[in-house]
Scaffold this motif. Structure first.
Motif, PDB file in Angstrom:
ATOM      1  N   ALA A  45       0.827  -1.205   0.000  1.00  0.00           N
ATOM      2  CA  ALA A  45       0.000   0.000   0.000  1.00  0.00           C
ATOM      3  C   ALA A  45       0.863   1.258   0.000  1.00  0.00           C
ATOM      4  O   ALA A  45       0.601   2.209  -0.751  1.00  0.00           O
ATOM      5  N   VAL A  46       1.898   1.280   0.831  1.00  0.00           N
ATOM      6  CA  VAL A  46       2.791   2.440   0.896  1.00  0.00           C
ATOM      7  C   VAL A  46       3.463   2.678  -0.449  1.00  0.00           C
ATOM      8  O   VAL A  46       3.501   3.810  -0.963  1.00  0.00           O
ATOM      9  N   ASP A  47       3.996   1.617  -1.050  1.00  0.00           N
ATOM     10  CA  ASP A  47       4.704   1.773  -2.319  1.00  0.00           C
ATOM     11  C   ASP A  47       3.755   2.177  -3.447  1.00  0.00           C
ATOM     12  O   ASP A  47       4.115   2.979  -4.317  1.00  0.00           O
ATOM     13  N   VAL A  56      -6.458   2.270  -0.515  1.00  0.00           N
ATOM     14  CA  VAL A  56      -7.187   2.068   0.736  1.00  0.00           C
ATOM     15  C   VAL A  56      -6.680   0.782   1.379  1.00  0.00           C
ATOM     16  O   VAL A  56      -6.612  -0.261   0.723  1.00  0.00           O
ATOM     17  N   SER A  57      -6.308   0.852   2.653  1.00  0.00           N
ATOM     18  CA  SER A  57      -5.855  -0.320   3.387  1.00  0.00           C
ATOM     19  C   SER A  57      -7.011  -0.953   4.144  1.00  0.00           C
ATOM     20  O   SER A  57      -7.797  -0.257   4.801  1.00  0.00           O
ATOM     21  N   VAL A  58      -7.106  -2.284   4.070  1.00  0.00           N
ATOM     22  CA  VAL A  58      -8.110  -3.047   4.805  1.00  0.00           C
ATOM     23  C   VAL A  58      -7.400  -4.199   5.504  1.00  0.00           C
ATOM     24  O   VAL A  58      -6.735  -5.015   4.854  1.00  0.00           O
ATOM     25  N   GLY A  59      -7.525  -4.261   6.818  1.00  0.00           N
ATOM     26  CA  GLY A  59      -6.885  -5.335   7.544  1.00  0.00           C
ATOM     27  C   GLY A  59      -7.031  -5.167   9.040  1.00  0.00           C
ATOM     28  O   GLY A  59      -7.493  -4.134   9.525  1.00  0.00           O
ATOM     29  N   PRO A  60      -6.629  -6.180   9.820  1.00  0.00           N
ATOM     30  CA  PRO A  60      -6.782  -6.143  11.273  1.00  0.00           C
ATOM     31  C   PRO A  60      -5.561  -5.544  11.969  1.00  0.00           C
ATOM     32  O   PRO A  60      -4.420  -5.865  11.649  1.00  0.00           O
TER      33      PRO A  60
END
Length: 315
Positions: A45-47, A56-60
């Motif tokens: 996501a950063v790169d 958009v980031s999705v995760g725990p």
């Protein structure tokens, strides 16, 4: 290009150079220590954001200081963190003592990693993306088998391209466990060790093209294998194409695969061929290899393209 990065978001703590771990209460002075947003979803996501994508980031993550820091690090790079879900567990975190040659053993605490559930992911978010990148289905627990197949079907039904990368060292049992996913994956991006482990072809001299063909027979559209300093191998319906690597001064190999994935996806989004996309991936990875941490090296797309134009590429 709008990309949803779903899966492993990890806080990395890195130090270099680590020659040894001192005995007892011993102490070593390092040249550099950094904390970065990482993981096969978070690092990618950063790169992607650095290369100009809308991400958009999705995760725990956990309800802890590490989770708040991870969120802030992602946002510092322009990643939308509204999809991160707070769980009653620690944020996934890894300590990485980087050796002088750039290799890095990992000391990992998975924490909240396997706690994602169906209600944590907005199907409309996925349907509205150009790409859904799933980073680390192998570490997402039951979510990978109970939820992810339907989510990928939903994505593809709305024209969203699906890419997948692995986080752990794969074993043959994973091939069947993730079996329902393979026909729904447009681009699979393992490293050579993961591909060999996944297919049971663990001999270092085994043919990677044949191993990739196993995944293609399971329904994967294109398999792109990163091979470190040996470059990358793209295996698709058109055949196999090896892309050579050009050595660069290696500081730390952490996140090179994530950078490759980001460059590859951006390359596809720019309308390039599979080989062109993989070349942009190698350029991005070569930049990350020259600094500490998975967010090192890459500045923006124009500078990465200039490196590609100069012919410097490494996977």
């Amino acid at each position: 290009m709008r990309v949803v990065c779903l899966g492993a978001h990890i806080l990395d703590v890195l130090g270099r150079p680590v020659v040894d771990i001192p005995a007892g209460q011993g102490r070593r002075v390092l040249d550099e220590i950094r904390i970065t947003a990482a993981g096969t979803a978070g690092g990618t996501a950063v790169d992607l954001a650095k290369l100009g994508a809308d991400v958009v980031s999705v995760g725990p993550v956990g309800a802890d200081a590490s989770g708040r820091m991870l969120r802030a690090l992602l946002e510092d790079h322009g990643v939308d963190t509204s999809g991160l879900v707070v769980k009653p567990a620690a944020t996934p975190t890894t300590m990485l003592p980087i050796r002088p040659d750039g290799s890095r053993p990992a000391l990992h605490a998975p924490g909240a990693m396997p706690l994602l559930v169906a209600g944590d992911v907005d199907p409309d978010l996925v349907a509205g993306a150009d790409v859904l990148h799933v980073g680390g289905p192998d570490v997402l627990g039951d979510f990978a088998v109970d939820v992810l197949p339907d989510l990928l079907r939903h994505a593809r039904a709305h024209g969203t391209v699906v890419s997948v990368d692995l986080l752990s060292t794969a074993r043959p049992a994973l091939l069947d466990r993730l079996g329902p996913l393979w026909p729904l994956v447009d681009h699979l991006l393992p490293n050579d060790d993961q591909l060999r482990g996944l297919t049971g072809r663990t001999d270092p001299d085994s043919d990677l093209g044949e191993a990739a063909a196993v995944l293609r027979e399971r329904g994967v559209g294109t398999v792109v294998v990163t091979r470190g300093g040996d470059g990358a191998l793209v295996v698709s319906a058109a055949g196999a194409e090896a892309l050579p690597a050009r050595p660069v001064p290696v500081v730390d190999t952490t996140g090179c695969g994530d950078a490759f994935t980001a460059g590859y996806l951006v390359g596809l989004g720019r309308g390039g061929t599979l080989a062109d996309a993989a070349r942009l991936g190698t350029a991005a990875a070569s930049l990350v290899a020259q600094g500490l941490g998975s967010d090192a090296g890459i500045v923006d797309l124009p500078s990465t393209l200039r490196l590609l134009g100069a012919g410097a590429s490494v996977a």
